[in-house]
Write a protein that holds these residues in place. Structure first.
Motif, PDB file in Angstrom:
ATOM      1  N   LEU A  26       0.826  -1.198   0.000  1.00  0.00           N
ATOM      2  CA  LEU A  26       0.000   0.000   0.000  1.00  0.00           C
ATOM      3  C   LEU A  26       0.866   1.256   0.000  1.00  0.00           C
ATOM      4  CD1 LEU A  26      -2.698  -1.091   2.608  1.00  0.00           C
ATOM      5  CD2 LEU A  26      -2.959  -0.967   0.134  1.00  0.00           C
ATOM      6  N   THR A  27       0.424   2.275  -0.735  1.00  0.00           N
ATOM      7  CA  THR A  27       1.165   3.541  -0.821  1.00  0.00           C
ATOM      8  C   THR A  27       0.522   4.636   0.008  1.00  0.00           C
ATOM      9  OG1 THR A  27      -0.095   4.385  -2.724  1.00  0.00           O
ATOM     10  CG2 THR A  27       1.782   2.938  -3.183  1.00  0.00           C
ATOM     11  N   GLY A  28      -0.726   4.450   0.410  1.00  0.00           N
ATOM     12  CA  GLY A  28      -1.447   5.492   1.110  1.00  0.00           C
ATOM     13  C   GLY A  28      -2.275   6.372   0.205  1.00  0.00           C
ATOM     14  N   ASP A  29      -2.091   6.242  -1.120  1.00  0.00           N
ATOM     15  CA  ASP A  29      -2.893   6.960  -2.097  1.00  0.00           C
ATOM     16  C   ASP A  29      -4.145   6.136  -2.362  1.00  0.00           C
ATOM     17  OD1 ASP A  29      -4.037   7.867  -4.535  1.00  0.00           O
ATOM     18  OD2 ASP A  29      -2.141   8.777  -5.129  1.00  0.00           O
ATOM     19  N   VAL A  30      -5.315   6.627  -1.922  1.00  0.00           N
ATOM     20  CA  VAL A  30      -6.550   5.854  -1.985  1.00  0.00           C
ATOM     21  C   VAL A  30      -6.879   5.441  -3.409  1.00  0.00           C
ATOM     22  CG1 VAL A  30      -9.041   5.925  -1.591  1.00  0.00           C
ATOM     23  CG2 VAL A  30      -7.481   6.877   0.106  1.00  0.00           C
ATOM     24  N   ILE A  31      -6.763   6.383  -4.331  1.00  0.00           N
ATOM     25  CA  ILE A  31      -7.135   6.077  -5.713  1.00  0.00           C
ATOM     26  C   ILE A  31      -6.129   5.138  -6.360  1.00  0.00           C
ATOM     27  CG2 ILE A  31      -7.492   7.074  -7.996  1.00  0.00           C
ATOM     28  CD1 ILE A  31      -8.649   9.519  -6.659  1.00  0.00           C
ATOM     29  N   LYS A  32      -4.848   5.429  -6.201  1.00  0.00           N
ATOM     30  CA  LYS A  32      -3.817   4.574  -6.799  1.00  0.00           C
ATOM     31  C   LYS A  32      -3.892   3.155  -6.240  1.00  0.00           C
ATOM     32  CE  LYS A  32       1.192   4.141  -7.461  1.00  0.00           C
ATOM     33  NZ  LYS A  32       2.513   4.762  -7.212  1.00  0.00           N
ATOM     34  N   ASP A  33      -3.987   3.040  -4.900  1.00  0.00           N
ATOM     35  CA  ASP A  33      -4.055   1.712  -4.288  1.00  0.00           C
ATOM     36  C   ASP A  33      -5.304   0.970  -4.742  1.00  0.00           C
ATOM     37  OD1 ASP A  33      -1.686   2.038  -2.924  1.00  0.00           O
ATOM     38  OD2 ASP A  33      -2.634   2.718  -1.067  1.00  0.00           O
ATOM     39  N   ALA A  51     -15.581   1.866 -11.768  1.00  0.00           N
ATOM     40  CA  ALA A  51     -16.230   2.327 -10.537  1.00  0.00           C
ATOM     41  C   ALA A  51     -17.489   3.122 -10.819  1.00  0.00           C
ATOM     42  CB  ALA A  51     -15.246   3.169  -9.716  1.00  0.00           C
ATOM     43  N   ASN A  52     -17.530   3.831 -11.946  1.00  0.00           N
ATOM     44  CA  ASN A  52     -18.696   4.662 -12.242  1.00  0.00           C
ATOM     45  C   ASN A  52     -19.806   3.906 -12.958  1.00  0.00           C
ATOM     46  OD1 ASN A  52     -17.460   4.330 -14.704  1.00  0.00           O
ATOM     47  ND2 ASN A  52     -17.467   6.500 -15.261  1.00  0.00           N
ATOM     48  N   TYR A  53     -19.704   2.585 -13.023  1.00  0.00           N
ATOM     49  CA  TYR A  53     -20.767   1.787 -13.633  1.00  0.00           C
ATOM     50  C   TYR A  53     -21.883   1.454 -12.647  1.00  0.00           C
ATOM     51  CZ  TYR A  53     -18.869   0.883 -18.282  1.00  0.00           C
ATOM     52  OH  TYR A  53     -18.444   1.013 -19.585  1.00  0.00           O
ATOM     53  N   LEU A  54     -21.634   1.668 -11.360  1.00  0.00           N
ATOM     54  CA  LEU A  54     -22.647   1.475 -10.333  1.00  0.00           C
ATOM     55  C   LEU A  54     -22.569   2.645  -9.359  1.00  0.00           C
ATOM     56  CD1 LEU A  54     -22.105  -2.335  -9.572  1.00  0.00           C
ATOM     57  CD2 LEU A  54     -23.975  -1.345 -10.901  1.00  0.00           C
ATOM     58  N   SER A  55     -23.656   2.918  -8.684  1.00  0.00           N
ATOM     59  CA  SER A  55     -23.654   4.014  -7.721  1.00  0.00           C
ATOM     60  C   SER A  55     -22.904   3.617  -6.455  1.00  0.00           C
ATOM     61  CB  SER A  55     -25.090   4.402  -7.365  1.00  0.00           C
ATOM     62  OG  SER A  55     -25.725   3.350  -6.660  1.00  0.00           O
ATOM     63  N   LYS A  56     -22.535   4.641  -5.673  1.00  0.00           N
ATOM     64  CA  LYS A  56     -21.807   4.402  -4.431  1.00  0.00           C
ATOM     65  C   LYS A  56     -22.599   3.501  -3.493  1.00  0.00           C
ATOM     66  CE  LYS A  56     -20.026   8.143  -2.746  1.00  0.00           C
ATOM     67  NZ  LYS A  56     -18.621   8.043  -3.204  1.00  0.00           N
ATOM     68  N   ALA A  57     -23.914   3.746  -3.395  1.00  0.00           N
ATOM     69  CA  ALA A  57     -24.737   2.942  -2.492  1.00  0.00           C
ATOM     70  C   ALA A  57     -24.752   1.473  -2.890  1.00  0.00           C
ATOM     71  CB  ALA A  57     -26.166   3.503  -2.462  1.00  0.00           C
ATOM     72  N   VAL A  58     -24.802   1.206  -4.195  1.00  0.00           N
ATOM     73  CA  VAL A  58     -24.804  -0.186  -4.650  1.00  0.00           C
ATOM     74  C   VAL A  58     -23.458  -0.841  -4.357  1.00  0.00           C
ATOM     75  CG1 VAL A  58     -24.964  -1.681  -6.677  1.00  0.00           C
ATOM     76  CG2 VAL A  58     -26.572   0.187  -6.384  1.00  0.00           C
ATOM     77  N   GLN A 104     -15.649   4.006  -1.958  1.00  0.00           N
ATOM     78  CA  GLN A 104     -16.293   5.060  -1.178  1.00  0.00           C
ATOM     79  C   GLN A 104     -15.904   6.444  -1.691  1.00  0.00           C
ATOM     80  OE1 GLN A 104     -14.997   3.864   2.771  1.00  0.00           O
ATOM     81  NE2 GLN A 104     -17.114   3.337   3.330  1.00  0.00           N
ATOM     82  N   LYS A 105     -14.687   6.569  -2.158  1.00  0.00           N
ATOM     83  CA  LYS A 105     -14.190   7.865  -2.600  1.00  0.00           C
ATOM     84  C   LYS A 105     -14.573   8.186  -4.040  1.00  0.00           C
ATOM     85  CE  LYS A 105      -9.937  10.636  -2.861  1.00  0.00           C
ATOM     86  NZ  LYS A 105     -10.429  11.671  -1.926  1.00  0.00           N
ATOM     87  N   ILE A 106     -14.520   7.196  -4.931  1.00  0.00           N
ATOM     88  CA  ILE A 106     -14.587   7.505  -6.362  1.00  0.00           C
ATOM     89  C   ILE A 106     -15.917   7.180  -7.022  1.00  0.00           C
ATOM     90  CG2 ILE A 106     -13.722   5.310  -7.274  1.00  0.00           C
ATOM     91  CD1 ILE A 106     -11.963   6.951  -9.166  1.00  0.00           C
ATOM     92  N   ALA A 107     -16.709   6.271  -6.454  1.00  0.00           N
ATOM     93  CA  ALA A 107     -17.978   5.893  -7.098  1.00  0.00           C
ATOM     94  C   ALA A 107     -18.962   7.057  -7.042  1.00  0.00           C
ATOM     95  CB  ALA A 107     -18.566   4.667  -6.415  1.00  0.00           C
ATOM     96  N   PRO A 108     -19.777   7.252  -8.070  1.00  0.00           N
ATOM     97  CA  PRO A 108     -20.738   8.364  -8.093  1.00  0.00           C
ATOM     98  C   PRO A 108     -21.910   8.102  -7.161  1.00  0.00           C
ATOM     99  CG  PRO A 108     -21.041   6.982 -10.021  1.00  0.00           C
ATOM    100  CD  PRO A 108     -19.827   6.443  -9.315  1.00  0.00           C
ATOM    101  N   ASP A 109     -22.548   9.183  -6.707  1.00  0.00           N
ATOM    102  CA  ASP A 109     -23.739   9.037  -5.873  1.00  0.00           C
ATOM    103  C   ASP A 109     -24.904   8.457  -6.673  1.00  0.00           C
ATOM    104  OD1 ASP A 109     -22.471  10.047  -3.606  1.00  0.00           O
ATOM    105  OD2 ASP A 109     -22.970  12.115  -4.126  1.00  0.00           O
ATOM    106  N   THR A 110     -25.023   8.884  -7.916  1.00  0.00           N
ATOM    107  CA  THR A 110     -26.068   8.366  -8.807  1.00  0.00           C
ATOM    108  C   THR A 110     -25.493   8.209 -10.206  1.00  0.00           C
ATOM    109  OG1 THR A 110     -26.853  10.593  -9.332  1.00  0.00           O
ATOM    110  CG2 THR A 110     -27.948   9.439  -7.512  1.00  0.00           C
ATOM    111  N   LEU A 111     -26.133   7.396 -11.021  1.00  0.00           N
ATOM    112  CA  LEU A 111     -25.747   7.261 -12.420  1.00  0.00           C
ATOM    113  C   LEU A 111     -26.624   8.189 -13.252  1.00  0.00           C
ATOM    114  CD1 LEU A 111     -25.263   3.409 -12.944  1.00  0.00           C
ATOM    115  CD2 LEU A 111     -23.656   5.097 -12.055  1.00  0.00           C
TER     116      LEU A 111
END
Length: 507
Positions: A26-33, A51-58, A104-111
C-alpha cells in the motif's frame, strides 16, 4: 429495493481465489491503491467493472459485501469486515479495506441517464395495431415463435402451462398437452420422414436460480388431434433457454445443442442423436449464463460451428469452432463487464460490405443491481474481417432485452426492432418498444411506437404474419412481475396475450 451485484463467477471461484495477490504494498494513495488492487484481484474471472458503472450505495451496500466472501473476508453489516483466519491465500484485510475506501471515494452518488444521440419520434411509422380478444385471466407469455413451414404463430403461457397456435385472425387453438414449466423457446424442423416437429424448451425456474428441473421436449405438430405425448429429449437441465439443431459431426443425423443458462451453475450441452433415436450427451462448456446461440459455418471450412452469448458472470460473445473431432475450440469475440446483462445478438450484414456484423443488446436487469444503467441499449459491432469486431454504433435503451433486424420498409437496407422488458417504465415507457428505421449505413431514425399501454413485452418475433410479403412484428405480454422500479403501478392490459404490428408499408 436494490439487489446486490455478484461479479465473481462461482464456477471459477476456487481458481480465482488461489490466484489472489496479497503482496501488493500500500502507498497510502486511496485512488492509486484502489485501482491497482482492483485490477489485481477483480479481473481474474471477468472484465473489470469501472467504478462509475454502479452508484456508491450499490457498491458499498451490496456489491462489496457480496464480493468479500470470495476473498475469505467476513462481513458484518455493510462496512465492518473481518478476515477469515482459516484462509492463507486470499487478500489481506488491509488490502480489502483499501478497495472499500477506493469505491467510497470515487464511485458516483447516482448514475446519470444517457443522452440520446437522436430523440425518439413518437409515431406508428409504417405499422398498425392488431390484437386478439383478451383472455379471461392475466397472461404470462414467455414464448412467441412463427413457424414459416406451416404458416402459424405459436405462443406459450407460463400460468396455464399451455402452448397455443394462432390463426391469421388471431384466434388461439390449444395444443393438446400441458408443459411442466414455462416454455421459453421453440425450434421448428422436419424430421427424416418430413413430419413437422418442434423442440420446446421448458425452463423449469423462470427466476434466476440453480434448480435442474428444466426439460426439452420433441413434439409432433402434424398430429391433427394432438393425442400423442411429446418425446423427452433432455431432462434435469438447469434453466434451458434455447435449443438448436445441426449436423455437427456430418453423419447425416441432426444433433441438438441445449443452452442451460442456470444461475451460478449451468453450461452448453451437445446431444448427439444415435441411429436408434437415443441421445448421447457431451459438454461444450460448463460456463453458466448462456442466453442465445447461433449455428453456422463461421470459418468457411464446411463444418458447423456455434456462436454463443453469455449474459452473466464472464459476459461476452464466444465463437466455438468445430474441431472436426467431436468437440469445439473457443475464441472470445466480445467481452463485457458483468453488469451489462447481455440479452441478445443477431449476425447480419448491416452495411452491405460483404462481412457479417453483430447486433447486440444489453439490459437484462433482474440479476442483482436493479438500477437504470446508461450503458444498456442497442449496439452494432462492425466486422472488420476474420470476426474482429469493432463497436460502430450505440443507442441507449434502459433494460433492452432483444433486437431483430429486417428490411421492414422495403428500401433495401436493414431496420431494427427492439423491446425493453426492463425499460424506465416510470419516466420513459415508450422505450419498451422502438423501431429503428435505417436511412443510410449506421444512420437510424428511432420511432417510439405507442404500444406500452397494451403490455409488458417479454418476447418478440418478426415474420410475414398476414402473408402480404412484408415483415410484421409480434410482441408477447408478460402481465405481472419483474418490476424493478418502486412506486410504479402498471396500467397496461394484463389479459392481452400478444399484439401484432402489421406492416402497411406501401413499397
Amino acid at each position: 429495493m436494490l439487489g446486490f451485484v455478484t461479479i465473481i463467477m462461482v464456477s471459477n471461484l476456487f481458481s480465482c481465489k488461489q490466484k489472489t495477490n496479497s503482496t501488493y504494498q500500500l502507498t497510502g494513495d486511496v485512488i492509486k491503491d484502489g485501482e491497482n488492487l482492483v485490477q489485481i484481484n477483480c479481473t481474474k474471472c471477468h472484465q473489470l467493472v469501472p467504478a462509475n458503472y454502479l452508484s456508491k450505495a450499490v457498491w458499498i451496500n451490496h456489491t462489496l459485501p457480496t464480493m468479500a466472501k470470495y476473498f475469505k473476508v467476513l462481513t458484518y453489516g455493510t462496512q465492518y469486515y473481518k478476515k477469515d483466519l482459516s484462509d492463507t491465500a486470499g487478500i489481506s484485510l488491509q488490502n480489502w479495506a483499501a478497495i472499500v475506501a477506493y469505491y467510497q471515494k470515487i464511485a458516483p452518488d447516482t448514475l446519470l441517464p444517457a443522452k440520446l444521440p437522436t430523440p425518439l419520434l413518437s409515431d406508428w411509422a409504417n405499422f398498425q395495431l392488431k390484437k386478439p380478444e383478451n383472455a379471461p385471466v392475466p397472461v404470462f407469455t414467455t414464448m412467441l415463435k412463427y413457424n414459416s413451414a406451416v404458416n402459424k404463430l405459436y405462443s406459450s403461457d407460463a400460468s396455464s402451462g399451455r402452448i397455443y397456435s394462432w390463426s391469421k385472425d388471431l384466434k388461439p387453438k390449444t395444443l393438446g398437452t400441458y408443459m411442466p414449466s414455462p416454455v421459453v423457446d421453440a425450434l421448428f424442423f422436419k424430421d427424416d420422414k418430413g413430419t413437422n416437429q418442434s423442440l420446446f424448451s421448458c425452463i423449469g425456474q423462470i427466476l434466476p436460480m440453480d434448480f435442474p428441473n428444466g426439460k426439452v421436449f420433441d413434439y409432433n405438430l402434424d398430429n391433427a388431434v394432438n393425442s400423442t405425448l411429446p418425446t423427452l429429449v433432455a431432462s434435469e437441465v438447469s434453466r434451458p433457454v434455447q435449443t438448436l439443431t445441426g449436423d455437427f459431426d456430418k453423419d447425416g443425423i441432426a444433433d441438438f445443442v441445449v443452452l442451460a443458462q442456470g444461475h451460478l451453475k449451468g453450461g452448453v450441452y451437445l446431444y448427439k442423436k444415435n441411429k436408434d433415436n437415443s441421445f448421447s450427451q457431451s459438454t461444450i462448456t460448463e460456463q453458466p449464463g448462456a442466453v442465445q446461440a447461433v449455428v453456422g459455418d463461421f470459418n468457411n471450412d464446411g463444418w458447423q460451428d456455434l456462436m454463443i452469448l453469455f449474459g452473466s458472470g464472464d459476459e461476452g460473445l464466444w465463437l466455438y469452432t468445430n474441431d472436426k473431432k467431436g468437440g469445439f475450440t473457443s475464441k472470445n469475440l466480445l467481452r463485457f463487464p458483468p453488469v451489462y446483462g447481455s440479452s441478445s445478438f443477431q449476425i447480419v450484414d448491416i452495411d452491405h460490405d460483404g462481412l457479417t456484423d453483430v447486433i447486440y443488446t444489453s439490459g437484462y436487469n433482474f440479476h442483482d443491481s436493479r438500477i437504470m444503467k446508461p450503458y444498456n441499449g442497442l449496439y452494432i459491432f462492425k466486422n472488420t474481417g476474420d470476426w474482429n469486431l469493432k463497436q460502430q454504433w450505440f443507442y441507449p435503451i434502459n433494460g433492452c432485452t432483444k433486437a431483430i433486424a429486417a428490411d421492414f420498409d422495403k428500401d433495401g437496407d436493414l431496420d431494427i426492432a427492439t423491446i425493453s422488458f426492463f425499460a424506465d417504465l416510470k419516466n420513459n415507457p415508450q422505450e419498451s418498444f422502438i423501431y429503428f428505421e435505417q436511412k443510410s449505413p449506421f444512420n437510424f431514425i428511432p420511432h417510439a411506437i405507442p404500444v406500452s399501454k397494451y403490455g409488458h413485452w417479454m418476447t418478440m418475433d418478426v415474420a410475414d404474419f398476414n402473408g402480404d410479403g412484408k415483415s410484421d412484428i409480434i410482441l408477447g405480454n408478460y402481465a405481472n412481475g419483474f418490476i424493478i422500479q418502486s412506486g410504479f403501478t402498471p396500467a397496461w392490459e394484463k389479459n392481452l396475450p400478444l399484439i401484432v404490428l402489421e406492416n402497411n408499408n406501401k413499397k
